[in-house]
Design a protein around this motif. Structure first.
Motif, PDB file in Angstrom:
ATOM      1  N   ALA A 220     -25.460   5.919 -24.426  1.00  0.00           N
ATOM      2  CA  ALA A 220     -25.136   4.429 -24.108  1.00  0.00           C
ATOM      3  C   ALA A 220     -25.732   3.544 -25.472  1.00  0.00           C
ATOM      4  O   ALA A 220     -25.212   3.851 -26.557  1.00  0.00           O
ATOM      5  CB  ALA A 220     -25.285   3.727 -23.248  1.00  0.00           C
ATOM      6  N   LEU A 224     -24.355   2.264 -29.117  1.00  0.00           N
ATOM      7  CA  LEU A 224     -24.421   0.718 -29.047  1.00  0.00           C
ATOM      8  C   LEU A 224     -24.728   0.125 -30.853  1.00  0.00           C
ATOM      9  O   LEU A 224     -24.422  -0.489 -30.948  1.00  0.00           O
ATOM     10  CB  LEU A 224     -25.646   0.146 -28.013  1.00  0.00           C
ATOM     11  N   ALA A 390     -20.121   2.564 -25.069  1.00  0.00           N
ATOM     12  CA  ALA A 390     -21.333   2.408 -24.148  1.00  0.00           C
ATOM     13  C   ALA A 390     -21.255   2.265 -22.678  1.00  0.00           C
ATOM     14  O   ALA A 390     -22.202   1.962 -21.812  1.00  0.00           O
ATOM     15  CB  ALA A 390     -22.026   1.237 -25.181  1.00  0.00           C
TER      16      ALA A 390
END
Length: 415
Positions: A220, A224, A390
């Motif tokens: 994730a 991001l 994400a």
């Protein structure tokens, strides 16, 4: 106040001071390189390529640096990072004729190694200072460290633009190298020698995380930060300078204010994400906040394609993006320190920031290539896709029971 500062806390404050000093030069150097080489006629893709080794070696450093910190101590990895940054700055003091693309890329490689050794050392240290039964205090300490670092990086962006305008490229680099050299010498004397050293010497194969939660959070994090850097690293500063006619002061100032505001919001994130209710964030919160963030660059891209005022869209849209991105980043920073094992904490933190560096690398390359080929709207559209990914990955992160809340004493500890 002085009585409350234990030797461990004083050591951590030294690490934090080193981290702050390094961050200031790192932000200024980024702005100096982007604006100076764009001024020399480099294309957006060529400018992006100058930072490829910075990000590539950041990936390697985070992967190996966590293992190294667990074996030799976080004080040594911190001091190695400071020394390498001084060397990287010194490499850029050669005559202008020698500032070729390979030479600048090599200097950026050293700077990338230095940056991630410093970040890994500082973020890992905090796990050792906060009692395990005070997760709220841990969240607040992590948020304060991350937020203050990013605020200073914003100051560094402004400093880089200002120094380039007032002093020029080489004198600005020389001034930063001299200041950081003094910080490094003080750190060699003052930092404790066994800070963060693991009780059992980890094997090299331990650099890869065996925790499913950390692996998912790392994925994730990759998306991001790829979502931020796909427009932030090259596309935005070049667009502001080239298309909107902003001068170096304005470009550096805008990016500085964005990062400073982002850092302030990061520091306040515990107030926004559940502290008042006595709850701490989990995977559900990480996914929800990422979903909200994904809508912002998507809407910005749509407005630019419809011919709306670029200046209005960028200033307003990126302000909203900065607030939401700061909350997402702060949530991630808390979760990784929370998930990490206490003994050899730098192994887990290093693996996680390796994924962070991979995201920055991907975003950096795409920032130059996509902007050159398709424009800023395409960069923002890609950002929206990355944030959505994400959010999807975060759905698999561990969740608290909805009825369970952190004890209020934990959340409000160490006020």
């Amino acid at each position: 106040m002085r009585e409350r500062l234990t030797p461990a806390v004083r050591q951590y404050l030294l690490v934090t001071g080193n981290y702050w000093a390094f961050t200031l030069t790192d932000g200024a150097l980024r702005m100096l390189v982007v604006l100076h080489f764009h001024q020399l006629g480099y294309s957006p893709l060529q400018v992006a390529l100058l930072f490829v080794f910075y990000e590539v070696f950041g990936v390697i450093t985070n992967l190996v640096g966590g293992w190294l910190g667990a074996r030799i101590g976080l004080n040594r990895t911190m001091n190695i990072g400071l020394g390498l940054q001084v060397a990287a700055l010194s490499m850029l003091l050669v005559p202008a004729a020698f500032l070729t693309v390979p030479w600048v890329m090599a200097a950026q490689a050293l700077s990338g190694i230095a940056k991630d050794l410093n970040k890994m050392s500082a973020k890992s240290s905090i796990k050792l200072l906060v009692p395990a039964d005070q997760p709220g205090a841990l969240y607040r300490w992590v948020a304060a460290l991350t937020g203050s670092k990013n605020a200073l990086k914003g100051v560094g962006f402004f400093l880089g633009g200002a120094l380039l305008t007032t002093l020029g490229f080489a004198p600005a680099i020389a001034a930063m190298a001299a200041g950081l050299l003094l910080v490094w010498l003080a750190s060699l004397v003052l930092l404790k020698r066994d800070l963060g050293k693991a009780k059992a010497k980890p094997k090299f194969r331990d650099i890869f995380s065996k925790s499913r939660a950390i692996n998912r959070l790392s994925a994730a994090r990759l998306f991001l930060f790829g979502a931020r850097d796909v427009w932030f690293v090259v596309a935005l500063p070049v667009f502001l300078s080239q298309s909107l006619g902003w001068d170096f002061w304005q470009v550096g100032g805008f990016l500085a204010l964005w990062v400073i505001g982002y850092g302030i919001v990061q520091s306040l994130a515990p107030q926004v994400t559940g502290r008042r209710s006595g709850k701490l964030p989990d995977g559900r919160a990480a996914s929800a906040w990422a979903s909200i963030l994904a809508a912002v660059p998507a809407l910005m891209a749509l407005l630019l394609l419809q011919g709306q005022s670029p200046q209005l869209v960028l200033v307003a849209g990126l302000s909203v993006f900065g607030v939401l991105f700061a909350i997402n980043s702060s949530l991630h920073s808390y979760l990784i320190v929370s998930y990490a094992a206490e003994d050899g904490v730098s192994l887990d933190v290093g693996f996680y920031y390796m994924a962070n560096a991979m995201g920055r690398l991907l975003g950096t390359i795409l920032s130059g290539w996509m902007f050159q080929r398709y424009g800023l709207a395409a960069c923002l559209g890609t950002s929206a896709v990355f944030v959505a990914l994400a959010a999807i990955v975060s759905l698999a992160l561990p969740r608290h029971d909805r009825a369970a809340a952190a004890p209020a004493g934990n959340v409000d500890a160490s006020e």
